[in-house]
Design a protein around this motif. Sequence first.
Motif, PDB file in Angstrom:
ATOM      1  N   PRO A  55      38.186  39.117  44.061  1.00 13.03           N
ATOM      2  CA  PRO A  55      38.972  39.053  45.299  1.00 13.03           C
ATOM      3  C   PRO A  55      40.089  38.030  45.140  1.00 13.03           C
ATOM      4  CG  PRO A  55      36.877  37.921  45.575  1.00 13.03           C
ATOM      5  CD  PRO A  55      36.816  38.597  44.236  1.00 13.03           C
ATOM      6  N   MET A  56      41.173  38.224  45.874  1.00 12.80           N
ATOM      7  CA  MET A  56      42.363  37.396  45.712  1.00 12.80           C
ATOM      8  C   MET A  56      42.690  36.602  46.978  1.00 12.80           C
ATOM      9  SD  MET A  56      43.661  37.818  42.657  1.00 12.80           S
ATOM     10  CE  MET A  56      43.239  38.876  41.253  1.00 12.80           C
ATOM     11  N   ARG A  57      43.267  35.418  46.754  1.00 11.01           N
ATOM     12  CA  ARG A  57      43.920  34.691  47.829  1.00 11.01           C
ATOM     13  C   ARG A  57      45.361  35.186  47.901  1.00 11.01           C
ATOM     14  NH1 ARG A  57      41.452  29.600  49.054  1.00 11.01           N
ATOM     15  NH2 ARG A  57      39.846  28.997  47.547  1.00 11.01           N
ATOM     16  N   ARG A  58      45.820  35.480  49.123  1.00  8.85           N
ATOM     17  CA  ARG A  58      47.195  35.959  49.305  1.00  8.85           C
ATOM     18  C   ARG A  58      48.015  34.867  49.974  1.00  8.85           C
ATOM     19  NH1 ARG A  58      48.240  41.484  49.968  1.00  8.85           N
ATOM     20  NH2 ARG A  58      49.224  41.062  51.974  1.00  8.85           N
ATOM     21  N   ASN A  59      49.027  34.384  49.265  1.00  8.62           N
ATOM     22  CA  ASN A  59      49.942  33.399  49.816  1.00  8.62           C
ATOM     23  C   ASN A  59      51.182  34.134  50.306  1.00  8.62           C
ATOM     24  OD1 ASN A  59      48.295  31.128  49.019  1.00  8.62           O
ATOM     25  ND2 ASN A  59      48.903  31.615  46.916  1.00  8.62           N
TER      26      ASN A  59
END
Length: 718
Positions: free
Chosen positions: A350-354
């Motif tokens: 899973p990714m962190r979205r900035n």
Amino acid sequence: MDVTGDGQPGTTTGTTSTGRRRRAWPAALIGTGVLGAAALTFTLVSPLGASSADASELPAFRDCDALAEHMSDLALDRLADSRRRAYDEYTATDDVAADLALPVPPPMPGVPAPQAVPGSGPLAATNAQKADASTAGAAGAEAPRAMDAPAAAPAAPAPAAGRSAGADPSDAVGSSASGTNTQEAGVDEADLAKTDGRLLVTVRDRSLVVLDVAGQTPRRLGSVRLTGQRALELLLAGDRAVVVGTADSRERYLDDEAGARSRGAAALTTLSVVDLSDPARPRVVSTEEITARYLSARMTGDTVRVVLSSTPDVLRGLSGLTDGWRGRDDRGLEDARERLARVPGEDWLPMRRNVDREARSVSETPLLDCSDVRYPVTDSGLDLLTVLSLDTGLDDAIEQAAATALVGSGDLVYATTEKLFVATTDGGWDDGWDDFRGGRSGVTTRVHSFDITGDGAEYLASGRVDGYLYGRWAMSESGGLLRMVTTSTAPWRRGGSTETGVVVLDTDGKRMREIGRVDGMGLTETVRAVRWFDDVAAIVTFRQTDPLYLVDLSRPESPRVRGELKIPGYSAYLHPIGDHRLLGVGQDGDNWGATRGLQVSNFDILDLTDPRRTDALGFGPGTSSPVEQDPRGFVYLPSESLAVLPVFSYREGRNGLAAIGVTDNGRLRRLATWYDSDRRRVIKVMPLGDGRIVALDHEGVRIFDAESLRLHGSAYYR
């Protein structure tokens, strides 16, 4: 519970006015209907005494290459199985991605959702439906720190810390200090609103609103917009609120619009921390999007744990390979193997979205390292189950959150002060089709455990049991043993035989092992409610009548049904009100299984062999209560022996509240009823202290006297 002179539990506690002998009994029971004990069977599977395993002994990936190889092999195995199934049955699936992930049970009207959200069903087949039903419902925070507010009023009473809610059936259970009716004492649950008795904090669509509820008339203090998200629920820790939501599907930030469309809003979870030190001016201090769907959140002390589930985007790209599988050749499988070999390990995470909203672009970084991902001994699916641990005392709590992940699927979340459990049911509609063709029958539930005694969450073990869990209340942990109420056939299956049982799992070691089981309850029926005590479980099942079963778990390797009670209708929620009594909220019914409206019942369960209903109150045809789907909004005030719940009449189009008193002899009295005049439907009730309650609807809040339901005042969110 009475004790003898030497301090030990006594064998009798006197005689009631009805001549029933009151005895002390082990505090564990299951009730949802009673069937004859002769119809029950018992199976002992394995002995006690499994060796324990430290978390470090469980397998973790050494690096991203190892993660990529493992996930690729799992995906290829699923693809090969799907191809064989397609050829053997002379039909090929049109969506390979759907075959890669474990199917999720579809919604079924009338069955409570696992983490109930007002208006939602049980486990759903789509990502949006699979979001934990706690997403729009209610939950509570345990002992929040005092917030600055205009006035002071006592907080709502809380159960004893560290004990399972209702651990002793002689004790009545109230709401948590944050106003939520929680499953376990000391464990707060995310909810639509939270209160400390003076301030009430709630989320309304895309905003967080703070109201002063210290006096008789509520007053709106301030609000803050939660940009780019639809807020679902929150937890409260002192002067900080942790808000969970989903990304606003109407807003796009990616330069690559095709990429934005490929990831639906349901697969994007938003986390925000809001500073409430100035209640009139709440301020968002940090926010983040994560490419996973939200399951549920719990708080112990000042640590919030958010449970997420993600299906890797990699799998969506394999759906176009189906055409090559319609014959005997392996072209599609080879194409998939080559494509998967090029996928780096980070792409499975899973990714962190900035998000940069001005530039309408977003950058993504992995939420955790590949070495933070563990995998169970047995295949548990291709999803990644992630637990985020947030220290609410930190200014950058989200950025510094500790993350741990497990290769496996999850839907139901249950937690104690020491462990967190996540369960999911294999099968879905596929299960019924396989059974029709003469293949496998029944369903299987997988469960994973995490140690949450530290700052983070450490994966401990996984296990599986035959059967379906109707919701998180079907799980209870005591003394290192996980007890689960299972139904052999999932509720979306129509026809055929089904039965309910209690399974006991030893949670020590790398695998959770079944050590005891009792079956044979609720033949042809589905589970409607469960309540656990130390060594007793109370279970309600329903099809035509409401059997309430009491299961003795004092010997976990050999649980046994001690008593049953059959009455028309059913209870969808059971609440301990002290003196070995349970208040049931559900539906009245006739002898043919047709429901006849909301009903509140009082059950005497002191004698496990002879449970009785001492009284019942009906509200008439076409009536119901949100408590039937989401018990977090149920209010019981032990000091007043008073229950308050929302009531809705479909026939009359009216919605309101009912206050019900419980007498010493077990009788129920309808003390007051209030109905609205403006069509503002009450969705949740919370205690405020000083004999006051607050009712929330979609437009605002109203404060009432709990016993008389006299309206003191109201305020709107806007």
